[in-house]
Scaffold this active site. Sequence first.
Site, PDB file in Angstrom:
ATOM      1  N   TYR A 124       5.024  11.473   5.764  1.00 42.46           N
ATOM      2  CA  TYR A 124       4.010  11.889   6.731  1.00 42.46           C
ATOM      3  C   TYR A 124       4.587  12.795   7.817  1.00 42.46           C
ATOM      4  CZ  TYR A 124       0.764   8.416   4.859  1.00 42.46           C
ATOM      5  OH  TYR A 124      -0.062   7.695   4.053  1.00 42.46           O
ATOM      6  N   LYS A 171      11.976   1.104  -1.876  1.00 45.15           N
ATOM      7  CA  LYS A 171      12.274   1.552  -3.242  1.00 45.15           C
ATOM      8  C   LYS A 171      13.703   2.105  -3.228  1.00 45.15           C
ATOM      9  CE  LYS A 171      10.708   2.568  -7.440  1.00 45.15           C
ATOM     10  NZ  LYS A 171      10.113   1.643  -8.404  1.00 45.15           N
ATOM     11  N   ASP A 204       6.901  -1.736  -6.012  1.00 43.74           N
ATOM     12  CA  ASP A 204       6.050  -1.980  -7.184  1.00 43.74           C
ATOM     13  C   ASP A 204       6.010  -3.476  -7.526  1.00 43.74           C
ATOM     14  OD1 ASP A 204       8.713  -1.187  -7.535  1.00 43.74           O
ATOM     15  OD2 ASP A 204       8.479  -0.795  -9.664  1.00 43.74           O
ATOM     16  N   ASP A 228       0.884   2.315   4.161  1.00 44.72           N
ATOM     17  CA  ASP A 228      -0.495   2.762   4.014  1.00 44.72           C
ATOM     18  C   ASP A 228      -1.115   2.128   2.763  1.00 44.72           C
ATOM     19  OD1 ASP A 228      -2.773   4.183   4.486  1.00 44.72           O
ATOM     20  OD2 ASP A 228      -1.992   6.130   3.864  1.00 44.72           O
ATOM     21  N   ASP A 232      -3.762  -1.337   2.428  1.00 46.66           N
ATOM     22  CA  ASP A 232      -5.088  -1.238   1.798  1.00 46.66           C
ATOM     23  C   ASP A 232      -5.213  -2.289   0.703  1.00 46.66           C
ATOM     24  OD1 ASP A 232      -5.898   0.929   3.381  1.00 46.66           O
ATOM     25  OD2 ASP A 232      -6.833   1.951   1.680  1.00 46.66           O
TER      26      ASP A 232
END
Length: 332
Positions: A124, A171, A204, A228, A232
Amino acid sequence: MRTNITVMTGDGIGPEICDAVIKILTAAKADVTFECFAVGEQEYERNGKLISDAAYASFERNRILLKAPITTPVGKGFRSLNVTLRKKYDLYANIRPAKSNKAVVTPFPNVDIVTFRENTEDLYAGIEEAISDDCMHSIKVITRAASERIIRDAFAYARGNKRKKVTCVHKANIMKLSDGLFLDVFHEIAKEFPDIIAEDKIVDALCMRLVMDPSEFDVLVTENLYGDIVSDLTSGLIGGLGLLPSANLGKDYAMFEAVHGSAPDIAGKHIANPTALLWSACMMLEHLHQNDTAKRIRSAVDEVLAQGIILTPDLHGTATTEEYRDAIIAKL
Ligand code: NAI
């Protein structure tokens, strides 16, 4: 002391849910005065700016902002206003609590997860370059300083709120330098909080575990993009975007907003669920040490949800935003 707060009423469903929230806060006698500004597309069409100078000045004076969702115009070369606000005022900690509510039936009755999302860097940061027409680069930025402050805040929150565990989401197996740094900082800071369990999960695998047994998780701390997406996902676990509030905190400024967007598909239909913005406003009241008022509002919402009669369509009801608002006010 009465606190002035800046309110940006936003686009789409923004004005409808803002109106409901202001009326509920007023009915609850919250010790705040609202300075309201239309922002977003309409303001842009009027003045060529998405946020007026007066709205910025109000926020800079009050330092507390309750913000409704803003549509990001597509194809006009805009950077997201939300990203701009977070960067401009260094609102580095995006805190998103997802908690099951007995009244909202989902396959997961025991979710109580608070995501701490770093809000200022990662992909971002907006550093992109075209190498050729067929090859684009986006640069991921992770710094020690930004990682330290969000991770320390997550642990401090866990300690202050009697939480047991903080999970670092990353990750680092693939992005060994950037996510590797975030993970190293996590384990360094964990040593300052020996009373809190520190664990890390690859993003993941975390998503898989979240949808199998979300009760395994408590506080999550992560970078901007994973935060983000994962938050959600946690909103889906508790019944949808209409129920996920957030705080965006920095050293000097604080902004409170629902996680969802401006929902143009239902704008003007008076069926939007104002709960996420209302719970964001409760986080704001808690930030202002008006805990009793926040508690009364939360109890009133819980009662209305538990009765299950006056609910907006996203919660399988038939009530309008205004009927739902009035039901909460009646409980107050
Ligand atoms: P969205 O969150 O606005 O809508 C996704 C779906 O959830 C839609 O079907 C919508 O009707 C529903 N929904 C969202 N909030 C709801 C509520 N309170 N009550 C009932 N149903 C609700 O996401 P979308 O459509 O991807 O984005 C629309 C616009 O919002 C875009 O321009 C996007 O950039 C902007 N946006 C703004 C945000 C902000 O200001 N913080 C955050 C996310 C998106």
